[in-house]
Design a protein around this motif. Structure first.
Motif, PDB file in Angstrom:
ATOM      1  N   THR A 141       0.866  -1.169   0.000  1.00  0.00           N
ATOM      2  CA  THR A 141       0.000   0.000   0.000  1.00  0.00           C
ATOM      3  C   THR A 141       0.901   1.216   0.000  1.00  0.00           C
ATOM      4  O   THR A 141       1.829   1.307   0.800  1.00  0.00           O
ATOM      5  N   PHE A 142       0.630   2.149  -0.915  1.00  0.00           N
ATOM      6  CA  PHE A 142       1.442   3.353  -1.031  1.00  0.00           C
ATOM      7  C   PHE A 142       0.614   4.579  -0.652  1.00  0.00           C
ATOM      8  O   PHE A 142      -0.577   4.660  -0.945  1.00  0.00           O
ATOM      9  N   ILE A 143       1.273   5.510  -0.024  1.00  0.00           N
ATOM     10  CA  ILE A 143       0.724   6.851   0.162  1.00  0.00           C
ATOM     11  C   ILE A 143       1.646   7.781  -0.605  1.00  0.00           C
ATOM     12  O   ILE A 143       2.854   7.835  -0.343  1.00  0.00           O
ATOM     13  N   ILE A 144       1.084   8.475  -1.569  1.00  0.00           N
ATOM     14  CA  ILE A 144       1.865   9.385  -2.404  1.00  0.00           C
ATOM     15  C   ILE A 144       1.304  10.780  -2.190  1.00  0.00           C
ATOM     16  O   ILE A 144       0.213  11.096  -2.669  1.00  0.00           O
ATOM     17  N   GLY A 145       2.025  11.607  -1.464  1.00  0.00           N
ATOM     18  CA  GLY A 145       1.480  12.902  -1.085  1.00  0.00           C
ATOM     19  C   GLY A 145       0.284  12.696  -0.179  1.00  0.00           C
ATOM     20  O   GLY A 145       0.406  12.137   0.905  1.00  0.00           O
ATOM     21  N   ASN A 146      -0.890  13.108  -0.646  1.00  0.00           N
ATOM     22  CA  ASN A 146      -2.108  12.903   0.151  1.00  0.00           C
ATOM     23  C   ASN A 146      -3.037  11.868  -0.479  1.00  0.00           C
ATOM     24  O   ASN A 146      -4.206  11.770  -0.112  1.00  0.00           O
ATOM     25  N   GLU A 147      -2.502  11.095  -1.426  1.00  0.00           N
ATOM     26  CA  GLU A 147      -3.315  10.090  -2.112  1.00  0.00           C
ATOM     27  C   GLU A 147      -2.843   8.689  -1.753  1.00  0.00           C
ATOM     28  O   GLU A 147      -1.634   8.439  -1.638  1.00  0.00           O
ATOM     29  N   MET A 148      -3.789   7.768  -1.591  1.00  0.00           N
ATOM     30  CA  MET A 148      -3.444   6.389  -1.280  1.00  0.00           C
ATOM     31  C   MET A 148      -3.592   5.518  -2.514  1.00  0.00           C
ATOM     32  O   MET A 148      -4.518   5.695  -3.306  1.00  0.00           O
TER      33      MET A 148
END
Length: 248
Positions: free
Chosen positions: A222-229
């Protein structure tokens, strides 16, 4: 007027009416039955309407899920981006941060690894945070404890070495193999093995699991990129696109 046209008019009236304008409670039993039959007839003869409605529903659900994930990120931002114990790589001063919840026995984590590495190299302005999140097996737990213990005993560079080795490992993860890995890299194998089952290591894994629970994360990667998952594997191009969107 044909029955089909009557059905279409009934359905369109129902769909177009403001909330509360169509009050079924005021209909007689016969009127309700007739209305139901009219709607049924229309849908049977125009099934594409159902497909369109389902597509709209799915789009709304996806949009709601994205907004909910952004709220979760905002609410848990400090624990996500500044926990004080997770390994930080890439460009520590990067303008976009990628956080990965990963498991050393996860096939898709292994698949994502070289693509994330390539993205970091090509971009040069991404900060990476790795969250040890062992959920698949006892071997997952063993590998995560070894990696965290290595970081605590030997530092960030040593952690990166064993992290890369473990994510690339195709066979079983065993205590003997981990000790050999430490020895091969001139790390203090005995100190690392001794550290693995201490509260200091357990606390890191506990905090990551608690954070994942708050974030409704149940799988890896699971990735969190900035404020997006991003829940699950995505190719490098898709991740690069999200990074670009985060930069606006």
């Amino acid at each position: 007027m044909t029955r089909t046209l009557l059905s279409a008019l009934a359905l369109s009236t129902a769909l177009a009416a403001p909330a509360g304008a169509l009050d079924l409670s005021k209909m007689t039993t016969e009127e309700k039955a007739a209305f139901g039959e009219a709607v049924k007839d229309y849908l049977m003869q125009n099934p594409e309407v159902l497909v369109e409605a389902i597509n709209v529903l799915e789009e709304r659900q996806q949009a709601a899920a994205v907004e909910n994930d952004k709220t979760l990120v905002d609410t848990n931002a400090k624990d996500i981006f500044e926990d004080g114990f997770s390994w930080v790589g890439g460009n520590p001063e990067g303008d976009v941060t990628i956080v990965e919840f990963m498991d050393y026995k996860c096939t898709y984590c292994k698949k994502a690894f070289p693509e994330v590495e390539d993205l970091l190299k090509k971009d040069g302005n991404i900060r990476l945070i790795v969250k040890e999140f062992p959920i698949l097996s006892q071997q997952s737990e063993l590998g995560a404890r070894f990696a965290v213990a290595t970081k605590q005993v030997a530092g960030d560079a040593a952690y990166k070495t064993v992290h890369d080795a473990l994510i690339g490992m195709r066979g079983d993860i065993s205590l003997e193999g981990l000790k050999r890995l430490a020895e091969d890299n001139k790390f203090d194998a005995d100190a690392i093995i001794k550290k693995m089952n201490t509260e200091e290591v357990t606390a890191v894994l506990r905090a990551n699991h608690q954070l994942a629970e708050r974030m409704n994360i149940s799988g890896t990667p699971t990735f969190i990129i900035g404020n997006e998952m991003l829940r699950g594997y995505a190719p490098e191009e898709a991740m690069a696109k999200i990074v670009a969107e985060q930069r606006g």
